[in-house]
Scaffold this motif. Structure first.
Motif, short mmCIF file in Angstrom:
data_model
loop_
_atom_site.label_atom_id
_atom_site.label_comp_id
_atom_site.label_asym_id
_atom_site.label_seq_id
_atom_site.Cartn_x
_atom_site.Cartn_y
_atom_site.Cartn_z
N UNK A 1 3.48 -11.06 11.70
CA UNK A 1 3.08 -11.89 11.10
C UNK A 1 1.66 -12.05 11.46
N UNK A 2 1.19 -12.30 12.91
CA UNK A 2 -0.20 -11.63 13.41
C UNK A 2 -0.70 -10.54 12.71
N UNK A 3 -0.37 -9.32 12.51
CA UNK A 3 -1.11 -8.42 11.84
C UNK A 3 -1.11 -9.23 10.26
N UNK A 4 -0.53 -9.04 9.67
CA UNK A 4 -0.41 -9.57 8.09
C UNK A 4 -1.84 -10.81 8.33
N UNK A 5 -1.89 -11.85 9.01
CA UNK A 5 -2.63 -12.86 9.33
C UNK A 5 -3.90 -11.53 9.08
N UNK A 6 -4.23 -11.53 10.13
CA UNK A 6 -5.96 -9.96 10.61
C UNK A 6 -5.91 -9.88 8.98
N UNK A 7 -4.71 -8.73 8.56
CA UNK A 7 -5.58 -7.93 7.70
C UNK A 7 -5.06 -8.41 6.70
N UNK A 8 -5.07 -10.13 6.41
CA UNK A 8 -5.77 -10.81 5.09
C UNK A 8 -4.62 -10.27 4.59
N UNK A 9 -2.67 -10.30 4.34
CA UNK A 9 -1.81 -9.39 3.30
C UNK A 9 -0.80 -10.44 4.42
N UNK A 10 -0.05 -10.17 3.00
CA UNK A 10 1.32 -11.54 3.26
C UNK A 10 2.61 -11.05 4.52
N UNK A 11 3.06 -11.45 4.28
CA UNK A 11 3.95 -11.00 5.90
C UNK A 11 5.01 -9.88 5.35
N UNK A 12 5.66 -10.73 4.66
CA UNK A 12 6.74 -10.30 3.72
C UNK A 12 6.58 -8.83 2.80
N UNK A 13 4.72 -8.50 2.31
CA UNK A 13 4.29 -7.14 1.82
C UNK A 13 4.25 -6.48 2.96
N UNK A 14 3.53 -6.73 4.08
CA UNK A 14 3.65 -5.85 5.49
C UNK A 14 4.77 -5.15 5.80
N UNK A 15 5.59 -6.18 5.33
CA UNK A 15 7.16 -5.85 6.68
C UNK A 15 7.60 -4.74 5.57
N UNK A 16 7.93 -4.85 3.95
CA UNK A 16 8.00 -3.81 2.95
C UNK A 16 7.07 -2.59 3.76
N UNK A 17 5.97 -2.14 3.46
CA UNK A 17 5.34 -1.36 3.85
C UNK A 17 5.39 -0.27 4.79
N UNK A 18 5.84 -1.38 5.86
CA UNK A 18 6.64 -0.62 7.39
C UNK A 18 8.15 -0.26 7.07
N UNK A 19 8.81 -0.67 6.23
CA UNK A 19 9.49 -0.43 5.87
C UNK A 19 10.45 1.04 5.49
N UNK A 20 9.24 1.68 4.44
CA UNK A 20 8.63 2.15 3.33
C UNK A 20 9.12 1.82 2.38
N UNK A 21 9.21 1.00 1.84
CA UNK A 21 9.50 0.13 0.46
C UNK A 21 8.61 -0.01 -0.89
N UNK A 22 7.06 -0.19 -0.21
CA UNK A 22 6.52 -0.25 -0.78
C UNK A 22 4.90 0.99 -0.29
N UNK A 23 4.11 1.25 -1.03
CA UNK A 23 3.38 1.82 -1.11
C UNK A 23 1.40 0.94 -1.62
N UNK A 24 1.25 0.96 -0.30
CA UNK A 24 0.00 0.31 -0.59
C UNK A 24 -1.77 0.77 -0.56
N UNK A 25 -2.07 -0.35 -1.02
CA UNK A 25 -3.29 0.72 -1.74
C UNK A 25 -4.28 1.15 -0.49
N UNK A 26 -5.37 1.82 -1.09
CA UNK A 26 -6.21 2.35 -0.20
C UNK A 26 -7.23 0.96 0.41
N UNK A 27 -7.19 -0.28 -0.14
CA UNK A 27 -8.25 -1.33 0.54
C UNK A 27 -7.44 -2.21 1.46
N UNK A 28 -5.90 -2.24 1.07
CA UNK A 28 -4.81 -2.90 1.82
C UNK A 28 -4.96 -1.65 3.28
N UNK A 29 -4.54 -0.17 3.10
CA UNK A 29 -4.34 0.29 3.99
C UNK A 29 -6.22 -0.14 4.68
N UNK A 30 -6.55 -0.15 4.60
CA UNK A 30 -8.69 -0.34 5.35
C UNK A 30 -8.27 -1.34 5.93
#
Length: 145
Positions: A25-54
């Protein structure tokens, strides 16, 4: 050319987040992305854009280029050395932000001096000859006899 899969990106992000002692939750808030979306990225379910990665890289205080390579956005084989060098400089907790910037500028100037552009490709002869030698051969002042 082997591209790293999104699962490796997620595992790497989770490791970096835990190293930074941040909750999801802290990382999601700091990065400006949703908690569920970040969780999906960490679990390998989503491929984030370059902007989100930045945004995530900035929140974790790590190199965005490292994440780009892990996500397969940058060519891992061509860019690995440069990315790793930059990542080590940016990750050093003993340096100030100004010192990190200065080191990165010096590093880039040396790469340019040696005929390597920011795209990772040499600007000199393909066989790896010294680009300075080529320049001096073409210099009319040095060819006067």
């Amino acid at each position: 050319m082997a591209s790293l899969n999104v699962g490796n990106l997620g595992e790497y992000l989770r490791e970096q987040r835990r190293t930074a002692q941040l909750s999801l939750r802290q990382l999601a808030d700091a990065a400006g992305v949703s908690n569920p979306y970040l969780s999906q990225i960490e679990r390998g379910l989503r491929k984030p854009s370059a902007e989100v990665l930045q945004q995530v890289a900035k929140a974790l205080r790590i190199s965005a280029e490292t994440l780009y390579v892990r996500a397969g956005i940058l060519d891992a084989e061509r860019d690995r050395d440069e990315v790793e060098t930059r990542a080590v400089i940016l990750a050093d907790p003993t340096l100030t932000e100004a010192q990190k910037l200065a080191l990165l500028q010096i590093y880039e100037s040396f790469r340019k001096e040696n005929g390597i552009g920011s795209d990772g490709r040499g600007h000199g002869d393909v066989d790896g000859a010294d680009p300075r030698a080529q320049e001096s051969d073409a210099d009319p002042q040095q060819t006067a006899g």
